[in-house]
Design an enzyme around this catalytic site. Structure first.
Site, short mmCIF file in Angstrom:
data_model
loop_
_atom_site.label_atom_id
_atom_site.label_comp_id
_atom_site.label_asym_id
_atom_site.label_seq_id
_atom_site.Cartn_x
_atom_site.Cartn_y
_atom_site.Cartn_z
N HIS A 160 -3.45 4.75 4.44
CA HIS A 160 -5.03 3.31 4.35
C HIS A 160 -6.16 4.54 3.64
CE1 HIS A 160 -6.65 0.22 6.18
NE2 HIS A 160 -8.07 0.78 6.57
N ARG A 210 0.78 -1.29 0.28
CA ARG A 210 0.05 -0.01 -0.18
C ARG A 210 0.97 1.46 0.56
NH1 ARG A 210 -1.44 3.16 4.30
NH2 ARG A 210 -1.53 1.13 5.92
N TYR A 234 3.33 5.80 11.52
CA TYR A 234 3.80 4.61 11.74
C TYR A 234 4.19 4.47 10.72
CZ TYR A 234 -0.50 3.29 8.99
OH TYR A 234 -0.87 3.67 7.63
#
Length: 364
Positions: free
Chosen positions: A260, A256, A269
């Site tokens: 998200h 990805r 993160y």
């Protein structure tokens, strides 16, 4: 002593678009490969526009597909009109090939139920995008059961992310699909991150594909950044299911590249170096490099394609923005087949408020 289970892994192109070995016969069709490439570019440019629309407040939260175009385009290119797609929220690329119009996709992400009322007959029986994690896998088994009971040679394709494979719904779906030998293809988009949880922390198994083995049917891995590999294995999986040989699980290893969703900030993160390395393996440039090596792609064709796709996207945006808004009570119309009497007062209040506003006597 633990043992490492070796599952089939398929890959035909390396990150630079070089062949890793012999190709299947179908991959010699350069016209097909060009069509796949064109659709990946269109999916990426639509994705970029959708993110821009969300950032400017013209649609709601959106789930980008950046870096995962090969999976969706392969699936959408292979499914037959009579098959049924039971997707999850990162399946825009598949939907476009199933006939969902771009403006319908924008309506959906704008919170308008009409975005799931597909005009194209090919997509009419497909399910809407599923946001609850993994529940769509059970829905897919229900549809596949109907196909089997009717004796129809139709296949259900259902998709999910790597995080969904940790849910009970997913494992229950695998169990019933294997027990009943249902015509369903499970495609897992292992993009390495379930929101902020990395793949290594969410499951101790060496692969996600091997979860199918406990349910009694095959599981395999493919390079999800190599559309030739994804296309080949999804093609085989669909044929297996169509012939009554039962389900299959295909784990596509991708990444990805974006957040998200547009409500997420992955930089909080995810290591920047990891993302940088993932960009070197992304699927669009990989197929472009392979086509160029065959003499079937060049900068001029690339610029022409980008211009063509941008025009298609912009025209869809204009159609989307020209649509009239639904009345306020529309938010209730699709909640119940028959509106329960216990909630009738709430609905009446909403209708009354809408009427007052139209009459210009309610300014709250």
């Amino acid at each position: 002593m633990s043992q490492t289970l070796q599952l089939p892994f398929t890959g035909y192109l390396d990150p630079d678009g070089h062949l890793l070995g012999p190709l299947p016969v179908w991959a010699e069709d350069v016209d097909l490969l060009t069509r796949l490439y064109r659709q990946m570019v269109l999916a990426r440019l639509f994705d970029q526009k959708a993110v821009a629309l969300q950032r400017t407040g013209r649609i709601g939260t959106y789930a980008p597909t950046l870096g995962q175009e090969a999976i969706g385009v392969a699936i959408g290119s292979l499914m037959r009109a009579e098959d049924v797609l039971v997707p999850y929220y990162r399946d825009t690329a598949v939907q476009l090939l199933r006939g969902v119009r771009m403006e319908e996709a924008l309506l959906y992400w704008g919170g308008d139920e009409r975005g799931s009322d597909y005009a194209e007959p090919t997509a009419a029986e497909d399910f809407p995008l599923c946001v609850p994690i993994a529940t769509q896998a059970l829905h897919a088994c229900g549809v596949a059961s109907a196909f089997k009971i009717r004796g129809q040679q139709r296949v259900v394709v259902t998709t999910c992310g790597d995080g969904a494979t940790s849910k009970g719904d997913f494992l229950e779906a695998l169990n019933v699909a294997g027990a009943w030998q249902l015509p369903v293809v499970f495609v897992v988009n292992n993009n390495q991150w379930a929101i902020s949880v990395p793949r290594r922390l969410q499951c101790g198994a060496p692969t996600l594909a091997q979860k199918a083995l406990g349910a009694g049917f095959p599981g395999e891995q493919v390079d999800g950044n190599d559309i030739l590999a994804v296309y080949d294995r999804v093609q085989q999986g669909l044929e297996r299911a169509r012939q009554g040989k039962g389900p299959v699980l295909i784990e596509c290893l991708s990444y990805r590249l974006g957040d998200h969703t547009t409500a997420d900030d992955a930089s909080r993160y995810r290591p920047a170096e990891e993302v940088k390395l993932a960009w070197l393996k992304e699927p669009v440039k990989r197929l472009q490099a392979y086509l160029a090596s065959l003499g079937h792609w060049d900068p001029d064709r690339e610029q022409a394609l980008i211009g063509e796709c941008q025009m298609q996207v912009q025209q869809a945006v204009e159609r989307f923005e020209q649509m009239t808004n639904e009345p306020p009570q529309a938010i209730l119309d699709y909640v119940y087949a028959q509106w329960p009497s216990v909630l009738a007062e709430q609905r009446d209040m909403l209708l009354e408020r809408a009427a007052r506003r139209r009459a210009g006597v309610d300014h709250e």
